[in-house]
Write a protein that holds these residues in place. Structure first.
Motif, PDB file in Angstrom:
ATOM      1  N   ALA A  48       0.839  -1.198   0.000  1.00 12.54           N
ATOM      2  CA  ALA A  48       0.000   0.000   0.000  1.00 12.54           C
ATOM      3  C   ALA A  48       0.874   1.248   0.000  1.00 12.54           C
ATOM      4  O   ALA A  48       2.004   1.233   0.496  1.00 12.54           O
ATOM      5  CB  ALA A  48      -0.895  -0.002   1.235  1.00 12.54           C
ATOM      6  N   VAL A  49       0.354   2.317  -0.562  1.00 12.88           N
ATOM      7  CA  VAL A  49       1.021   3.609  -0.477  1.00 12.88           C
ATOM      8  C   VAL A  49       0.731   4.137   0.926  1.00 12.88           C
ATOM      9  O   VAL A  49      -0.442   4.358   1.264  1.00 12.88           O
ATOM     10  CB  VAL A  49       0.514   4.585  -1.563  1.00 12.88           C
ATOM     11  N   GLY A  56      -2.687  -2.147  -0.602  1.00 11.33           N
ATOM     12  CA  GLY A  56      -1.961  -2.449  -1.826  1.00 11.33           C
ATOM     13  C   GLY A  56      -2.662  -3.626  -2.491  1.00 11.33           C
ATOM     14  O   GLY A  56      -3.750  -4.037  -2.079  1.00 11.33           O
ATOM     15  N   PHE A  57      -2.036  -4.204  -3.497  1.00 11.17           N
ATOM     16  CA  PHE A  57      -2.663  -5.360  -4.139  1.00 11.17           C
ATOM     17  C   PHE A  57      -1.627  -6.232  -4.805  1.00 11.17           C
ATOM     18  O   PHE A  57      -0.459  -5.875  -4.926  1.00 11.17           O
ATOM     19  CB  PHE A  57      -3.772  -4.938  -5.104  1.00 11.17           C
ATOM     20  N   ASP A  58      -2.108  -7.410  -5.221  1.00  6.44           N
ATOM     21  CA  ASP A  58      -1.246  -8.385  -5.875  1.00  6.44           C
ATOM     22  C   ASP A  58      -2.017  -9.060  -6.997  1.00  6.44           C
ATOM     23  O   ASP A  58      -3.186  -8.738  -7.238  1.00  6.44           O
ATOM     24  CB  ASP A  58      -0.711  -9.400  -4.862  1.00  6.44           C
ATOM     25  N   THR A  59      -1.366  -9.981  -7.643  1.00  5.99           N
ATOM     26  CA  THR A  59      -1.976 -10.672  -8.779  1.00  5.99           C
ATOM     27  C   THR A  59      -3.284 -11.355  -8.391  1.00  5.99           C
ATOM     28  O   THR A  59      -4.276 -11.254  -9.107  1.00  5.99           O
ATOM     29  CB  THR A  59      -0.993 -11.721  -9.349  1.00  5.99           C
ATOM     30  N   ALA A  60      -3.301 -12.019  -7.258  1.00  2.00           N
ATOM     31  CA  ALA A  60      -4.495 -12.764  -6.830  1.00  2.00           C
ATOM     32  C   ALA A  60      -5.695 -11.843  -6.627  1.00  2.00           C
ATOM     33  O   ALA A  60      -6.837 -12.246  -6.891  1.00  2.00           O
ATOM     34  CB  ALA A  60      -4.194 -13.545  -5.555  1.00  2.00           C
ATOM     35  N   SER A  61      -5.466 -10.614  -6.190  1.00  2.00           N
ATOM     36  CA  SER A  61      -6.586  -9.709  -5.928  1.00  2.00           C
ATOM     37  C   SER A  61      -7.251  -9.206  -7.212  1.00  2.00           C
ATOM     38  O   SER A  61      -8.325  -8.605  -7.154  1.00  2.00           O
ATOM     39  CB  SER A  61      -6.141  -8.537  -5.051  1.00  2.00           C
ATOM     40  N   LEU A  62      -6.649  -9.482  -8.352  1.00  4.09           N
ATOM     41  CA  LEU A  62      -7.245  -9.076  -9.624  1.00  4.09           C
ATOM     42  C   LEU A  62      -8.302 -10.073 -10.098  1.00  4.09           C
ATOM     43  O   LEU A  62      -9.038  -9.782 -11.043  1.00  4.09           O
ATOM     44  CB  LEU A  62      -6.164  -8.939 -10.702  1.00  4.09           C
ATOM     45  N   PHE A  98      -8.035  -0.158  -9.559  1.00  2.76           N
ATOM     46  CA  PHE A  98      -6.832  -0.270  -8.740  1.00  2.76           C
ATOM     47  C   PHE A  98      -5.766   0.618  -9.379  1.00  2.76           C
ATOM     48  O   PHE A  98      -5.670   0.715 -10.602  1.00  2.76           O
ATOM     49  CB  PHE A  98      -6.308  -1.708  -8.705  1.00  2.76           C
ATOM     50  N   GLY A  99      -4.953   1.245  -8.555  1.00  2.70           N
ATOM     51  CA  GLY A  99      -3.907   2.124  -9.058  1.00  2.70           C
ATOM     52  C   GLY A  99      -2.521   1.582  -8.777  1.00  2.70           C
ATOM     53  O   GLY A  99      -2.269   1.041  -7.700  1.00  2.70           O
ATOM     54  N   ASN A 118     -10.085  10.254  -4.681  1.00  4.56           N
ATOM     55  CA  ASN A 118      -9.478   8.934  -4.853  1.00  4.56           C
ATOM     56  C   ASN A 118     -10.461   7.964  -5.505  1.00  4.56           C
ATOM     57  O   ASN A 118     -11.356   7.448  -4.842  1.00  4.56           O
ATOM     58  CB  ASN A 118      -9.012   8.380  -3.505  1.00  4.56           C
ATOM     59  N   PRO A 119     -10.298   7.693  -6.790  1.00  4.43           N
ATOM     60  CA  PRO A 119     -11.176   6.734  -7.463  1.00  4.43           C
ATOM     61  C   PRO A 119     -10.746   5.279  -7.243  1.00  4.43           C
ATOM     62  O   PRO A 119     -11.425   4.359  -7.687  1.00  4.43           O
ATOM     63  CB  PRO A 119     -11.020   7.107  -8.938  1.00  4.43           C
ATOM     64  N   TYR A 120      -9.624   5.069  -6.571  1.00  8.28           N
ATOM     65  CA  TYR A 120      -9.031   3.736  -6.459  1.00  8.28           C
ATOM     66  C   TYR A 120      -9.491   2.994  -5.204  1.00  8.28           C
ATOM     67  O   TYR A 120      -9.447   3.521  -4.107  1.00  8.28           O
ATOM     68  CB  TYR A 120      -7.496   3.835  -6.420  1.00  8.28           C
ATOM     69  N   GLN A 121      -9.881   1.720  -5.395  1.00  4.93           N
ATOM     70  CA  GLN A 121     -10.190   0.870  -4.248  1.00  4.93           C
ATOM     71  C   GLN A 121      -8.909   0.380  -3.586  1.00  4.93           C
ATOM     72  O   GLN A 121      -8.882   0.128  -2.393  1.00  4.93           O
ATOM     73  CB  GLN A 121     -11.050  -0.333  -4.667  1.00  4.93           C
ATOM     74  N   ARG A 122      -7.866   0.204  -4.379  1.00 11.82           N
ATOM     75  CA  ARG A 122      -6.561  -0.208  -3.883  1.00 11.82           C
ATOM     76  C   ARG A 122      -5.485   0.532  -4.663  1.00 11.82           C
ATOM     77  O   ARG A 122      -5.670   0.808  -5.850  1.00 11.82           O
ATOM     78  CB  ARG A 122      -6.343  -1.714  -4.037  1.00 11.82           C
ATOM     79  N   ILE A 123      -4.372   0.810  -3.972  1.00  4.08           N
ATOM     80  CA  ILE A 123      -3.248   1.469  -4.631  1.00  4.08           C
ATOM     81  C   ILE A 123      -1.961   0.801  -4.171  1.00  4.08           C
ATOM     82  O   ILE A 123      -1.689   0.728  -2.970  1.00  4.08           O
ATOM     83  CB  ILE A 123      -3.156   2.968  -4.280  1.00  4.08           C
TER      84      ILE A 123
END
Length: 179
Positions: A48-49, A56-62, A98-99, A118-123
């Motif tokens: 996360a920022v 934050g996020f990773d491949t699985a969260s997509l 996601f950003g 902030n339009p992002y659910q995760r960054i």
């Protein structure tokens, strides 16, 4: 014989160049093809920022639902211009966004989002640019659409405009949702 070869060689090179240009005249120069289209998103984990208030996020969260992944930075002027359209995209389609915050100081990214929304659910913070390279990012902003299976189905290079939002991005999201 050498003299003939030296005279003919430049002519052959010229003919070759003309052929290359002629075969590529109908291609869109603004289109940057991605080898990742219709391939699974690269394997990554982004923290996360700090101070952003989102994970934050990773491949699985997509996986699980269609996701728009937008690569941005606070120092990017076109990102500022595109930002209201990301908010509109989220409001109109309900798609999650996601950003990837590229090569940015966390405090600058937070100030950017505080000012513009902030339009992002995760960054995820990509401070070393490694994930952006894996995604084939040429520069910011770039936007990807990832289907529910985690496969990249669309890439938009440069800032999203009102026209590209309507004619390219939203139709690509609908296509990804349809399967």
């Amino acid at each position: 014989m050498k003299r003939v070869l030296l005279a003919v060689l430049p002519l052959l090179l010229l003919v070759g160049l003309v052929a290359v240009f002629a075969l590529n005249m109908d291609r869109d120069p603004s289109l940057v093809r991605s080898v990742l289209i219709n391939k699974p998103a690269p394997s990554f984990t982004l923290p996360a920022v700090p101070g952003s208030g989102v994970e934050g996020f990773d491949t699985a969260s997509l996986k699980g639902e269609v996701t728009v992944v937008n690569v941005f930075a606070s120092w990017c002027i076109p990102c500022r211009e595109e930002h209201p359209l990301l908010e509109r995209l989220r409001a109109e389609t309900g798609v999650r966004i996601f950003g990837i915050n590229q090569k940015d100081a966390p405090e600058n990214a937070v100030a950017f989002l505080t000012e513009l929304g902030n339009p992002y659910q995760r960054i995820g913070g990509d401070t070393d640019n490694r994930v952006s390279i894996d995604w084939g990012v040429y520069g910011v902003p770039e936007t990807f659409i990832v289907n529910a299976a985690g496969v990249i189905t669309f890439k938009h290079v440069g800032p999203i405009s009102p026209e590209s939002l309507e004619k390219e991005v939203i139709p690509a999201i609908e296509k990804a949702k349809a399967g």
